[in-house]
Enzyme design. Structure first.
Site, short mmCIF file in Angstrom:
data_model
loop_
_atom_site.label_atom_id
_atom_site.label_comp_id
_atom_site.label_asym_id
_atom_site.label_seq_id
_atom_site.Cartn_x
_atom_site.Cartn_y
_atom_site.Cartn_z
N SER A 126 0.81 -1.22 0.00
CA SER A 126 0.00 0.00 0.00
C SER A 126 0.84 1.27 0.00
CB SER A 126 -0.95 0.00 1.21
OG SER A 126 -1.83 -1.09 1.16
N HIS A 177 0.85 4.67 4.47
CA HIS A 177 0.04 5.31 3.43
C HIS A 177 0.42 6.78 3.27
CE1 HIS A 177 -3.60 2.32 3.27
NE2 HIS A 177 -2.43 1.70 3.28
#
Length: 200
Positions: A126, A177
């Site tokens: 991610s 993230h």
């Protein structure tokens, strides 16, 4: 730009780096669930474990980028890469794409090491994928000739939704993230030249 109309063979030929990364995702996942494979061996030796990293196992800043906790995790990240990776690989070329993807993922893992406790354990691509979003965001700001207005709106909308979901979903590495996104954006500012054609 984000609509895939290629055949499987064409996809492999046009986007070799995206194809290789997805293949690594799939292979590592299925190796990890083989009934005769040592239980959790891959995770014990290659997952991002902050305590082990500070003790010198620095490969754990890289290997988690290609590993996933379960099948839905692997499938979702691989699908995201299928959607958003090809256009960027085409836009900047395979070597710059590798650079952006890996540096974003590594930066996300370094930030996780610095900001999360030593007991923190993480896997997943991610951070690297958010790096792609960040790179696209930079392109929408400084290279409007590379991405159409419609695609810019799509990118920014998906990025905002991704950020919102980052804070709403459980068991998400929020640090990865955010810092993957920031790193991708900064790399976009640094690497985008003044030449290029509009991608539609």
């Amino acid at each position: 730009m984000f609509t895939r109309t290629e055949s499987f063979k064409e996809f492999l030929r046009f986007y070799p780096i995206v194809s290789i990364i997805i293949t690594i995702h799939i292979v590592l996942y299925f190796i990890s669930v083989l009934p005769f494979f040592p239980n959790l061996w891959l995770y014990e030796n290659f997952a991002g474990v902050n305590l082990y990293i500070v003790e010198g196992q620095y490969w754990r800043l890289i290997t988690p980028i290609f590993m996933h906790s379960d099948f839905p995790h692997m499938l979702f990240n691989s699908f995201s890469l299928v959607l958003f990776g090809p256009a960027l690989e085409q836009m900047i070329g395979k070597w710059k794409f590798i650079f952006v993807y890996l540096i974003s993922g590594i930066a996300a893992n370094v930030a996780t090491l610095v900001l999360e406790p030593l007991t923190y354990i993480h896997v997943g691509s991610s951070g690297a994928i958010f790096g792609l979003f960040g790179f696209y965001a930079a392109a929408t700001k400084i290279r409007k000739d590379l991405i159409s207005k419609g695609n810019s709106q799509i990118i920014l909308t998906i990025m905002v939704i991704g950020l919102i979901m980052t804070f709403l979903q459980p068991n998400i590495n929020v640090t990865a993230h955010l810092f993957g996104l920031l790193t991708g954006f900064l790399l976009g500012l640094a690497l985008l030249s003044k030449k290029g054609k509009l991608l539609k």
